[in-house]
Scaffold this motif. Structure first.
Motif, mmCIF file in Angstrom:
data_model
loop_
_atom_site.group_PDB
_atom_site.id
_atom_site.type_symbol
_atom_site.label_atom_id
_atom_site.label_comp_id
_atom_site.label_asym_id
_atom_site.label_seq_id
_atom_site.Cartn_x
_atom_site.Cartn_y
_atom_site.Cartn_z
ATOM 1 N N TYR A 139 -5.884 -8.792 -4.280
ATOM 2 C CA TYR A 139 -6.374 -8.345 -2.976
ATOM 3 C C TYR A 139 -6.694 -9.539 -2.068
ATOM 4 N N GLN A 168 -13.615 -5.684 -6.630
ATOM 5 C CA GLN A 168 -13.090 -5.985 -7.968
ATOM 6 C C GLN A 168 -13.868 -7.133 -8.622
ATOM 7 N N ASP A 220 -7.414 -8.979 1.868
ATOM 8 C CA ASP A 220 -8.217 -7.756 1.824
ATOM 9 C C ASP A 220 -9.488 -8.116 1.059
ATOM 10 N N LYS A 263 -12.588 -7.123 1.319
ATOM 11 C CA LYS A 263 -13.476 -6.025 0.907
ATOM 12 C C LYS A 263 -13.091 -5.516 -0.483
ATOM 13 N N ASN A 264 -11.810 -5.232 -0.691
ATOM 14 C CA ASN A 264 -11.371 -4.774 -2.009
ATOM 15 C C ASN A 264 -11.439 -5.890 -3.046
ATOM 16 N N ARG A 288 0.825 -1.212 0.000
ATOM 17 C CA ARG A 288 0.000 0.000 0.000
ATOM 18 C C ARG A 288 0.859 1.262 0.000
#
Length: 155
Positions: A117, A129, A122, A124-125, A30
């Motif tokens: 992701y 997508q 991750d 949520k991301n 990130r």
């Protein structure tokens, strides 16, 4: 406290302090993504500079010399998953972005973005997508399967 117990305690305490201060691979990712748009899906949807646009143009020209953009995009998705399966998330994301650049309507590019992701947990991301990919191809079994896995992992 005897000497052996004290030594073990100091070693454990030192290990805990070091591990707490060490950024996770996703934190590093990130941070790098703040200056490297190639680590973000769709290149972060940022306005590209002249050099980036020229590089895109050269890539598109080379990639479509012998294949259609759609076929070249599919090949980039396959290559991206090859790299992801080998643990090379960075190169995988680069290939998924190239797949998207070649064909923004390729649901496989979004499957790839989501899978990167997912590999970082991750969810949520990843789901965001996968949802983009499913808008383009609602019956894509791979995306449906991985979206379910991501949803279940969030519980």
């Amino acid at each position: 406290m005897n000497h052996k117990v004290h030594t073990v305690f100091v070693i454990l305490l030192t290990f805990m302090m070091v591990s707490c201060n060490t950024p996770s691979p996703y934190q590093v990712w990130r941070e790098q993504a703040k200056t490297n748009i190639r680590l973000l899906p769709e290149y972060g949807n940022v306005q590209k500079n002249k050099q980036q646009l020229a590089a895109d143009s050269a890539f598109l020209k080379e990639a479509t010399k012998e294949e259609t953009a759609e076929k070249a995009s599919e090949m980039m998705v396959q290559l991206g998953f090859k790299h992801l399966n080998q643990g090379d998330r960075q190169t995988a994301m680069y290939r998924f972005n190239q797949a998207w650049l070649l064909n923004p309507q390729n649901a496989g590019a979004y499957w790839g973005f989501g899978s990167v992701y997912f590999s970082f947990q991750d969810y949520k991301n990843a789901i965001a997508q996968y949802n983009k990919g499913l808008k383009l191809d609602p019956r894509n079994k791979d995306i449906v399967r991985d979206r379910i896995r991501a949803t279940e992992s969030m519980r």
